[in-house]
Design a protein around this motif. Structure first.
Motif, mmCIF file in Angstrom:
data_model
loop_
_atom_site.group_PDB
_atom_site.id
_atom_site.type_symbol
_atom_site.label_atom_id
_atom_site.label_comp_id
_atom_site.label_asym_id
_atom_site.label_seq_id
_atom_site.Cartn_x
_atom_site.Cartn_y
_atom_site.Cartn_z
ATOM 1 N N TRP A 35 -3.764 8.926 -8.051
ATOM 2 C CA TRP A 35 -4.379 9.041 -9.372
ATOM 3 C C TRP A 35 -3.648 10.124 -10.159
ATOM 4 O O TRP A 35 -3.494 11.247 -9.685
ATOM 5 N N ILE A 36 -3.205 9.798 -11.363
ATOM 6 C CA ILE A 36 -2.570 10.753 -12.260
ATOM 7 C C ILE A 36 -3.678 11.310 -13.154
ATOM 8 O O ILE A 36 -4.337 10.565 -13.885
ATOM 9 N N THR A 37 -3.884 12.617 -13.090
ATOM 10 C CA THR A 37 -5.041 13.245 -13.722
ATOM 11 C C THR A 37 -4.606 14.270 -14.763
ATOM 12 O O THR A 37 -3.711 15.070 -14.517
ATOM 13 N N THR A 38 -5.277 14.233 -15.901
ATOM 14 C CA THR A 38 -5.083 15.216 -16.964
ATOM 15 C C THR A 38 -6.376 15.997 -17.105
ATOM 16 O O THR A 38 -7.449 15.406 -17.168
ATOM 17 N N LEU A 39 -6.253 17.341 -17.128
ATOM 18 C CA LEU A 39 -7.472 18.131 -17.256
ATOM 19 C C LEU A 39 -7.373 19.173 -18.344
ATOM 20 O O LEU A 39 -6.298 19.594 -18.729
ATOM 21 N N ARG A 45 -6.957 25.809 -21.359
ATOM 22 C CA ARG A 45 -5.954 25.544 -20.327
ATOM 23 C C ARG A 45 -5.893 24.048 -20.083
ATOM 24 O O ARG A 45 -6.922 23.399 -19.944
ATOM 25 N N THR A 46 -4.710 23.512 -20.047
ATOM 26 C CA THR A 46 -4.548 22.083 -19.751
ATOM 27 C C THR A 46 -3.558 21.940 -18.602
ATOM 28 O O THR A 46 -2.778 22.854 -18.322
ATOM 29 N N GLY A 47 -3.622 20.805 -17.958
ATOM 30 C CA GLY A 47 -2.699 20.569 -16.868
ATOM 31 C C GLY A 47 -2.765 19.154 -16.359
ATOM 32 O O GLY A 47 -3.603 18.351 -16.787
ATOM 33 N N SER A 48 -1.845 18.857 -15.460
ATOM 34 C CA SER A 48 -1.795 17.547 -14.812
ATOM 35 C C SER A 48 -1.843 17.744 -13.310
ATOM 36 O O SER A 48 -1.264 18.699 -12.780
#
Length: 134
Positions: A35-39, A45-48
């Motif tokens: 699963w490719i996740t973006t948060l 703060r953002t990230g993958s």
């Protein structure tokens, strides 16, 4: 005698209807795979994250790795119907632990409405995420 047959047939039909009721628990959605996740965390703060989930019935385990930062994660949880609930333990460089929930989209190819709460090396964490099956 005919009345007792009518009662018996009526009871049998009632049992058949109860057995075919589809409002009972559904089979768990399949979350096996990558699963490719973006948060988005704390609104700033953002990230993958790449997740690898394995499912055995309703039990879910897995690993994750942040893209770029390289934090490793250990995942345990469960799935009921399409509702995924997991605990995530994050390793260095910013260790922490979080609880997350999401809904598996009907086609099984995405996690939607993801929310998480917990702690990491920077303090309290709240956030949202979405994931797509690779």
């Amino acid at each position: 005698m005919k009345l007792s047959h009518l009662v018996l047939v009526t009871c049998a039909l009632g049992l058949l209807a109860a057995c075919s009721d589809s409002s009972g628990p559904s089979s768990p959605a399949n979350v096996n795979g990558v699963w490719i996740t973006t948060l988005s965390l704390n609104g700033n703060r953002t990230g993958s994250v790449d997740l690898l989930l394995a499912q055995n019935g309703t039990a879910v385990t897995g690993t994750g790795r942040t893209v770029g930062v390289g934090e490793n994660m250990s995942i345990t949880g469960s799935i009921e119907g399409r509702r995924l609930s997991i605990s995530v333990v994050v390793g260095s460089p910013c260790p922490g632990s979080m609880q997350a929930t999401a809904t598996v989209r009907a086609d099984g190819q995405a996690l939607t409405g993801g929310t998480l709460t917990g702690q990491d090396c920077l303090g309290a964490v709240t956030g949202t995420f979405s994931s797509f099956k690779q």
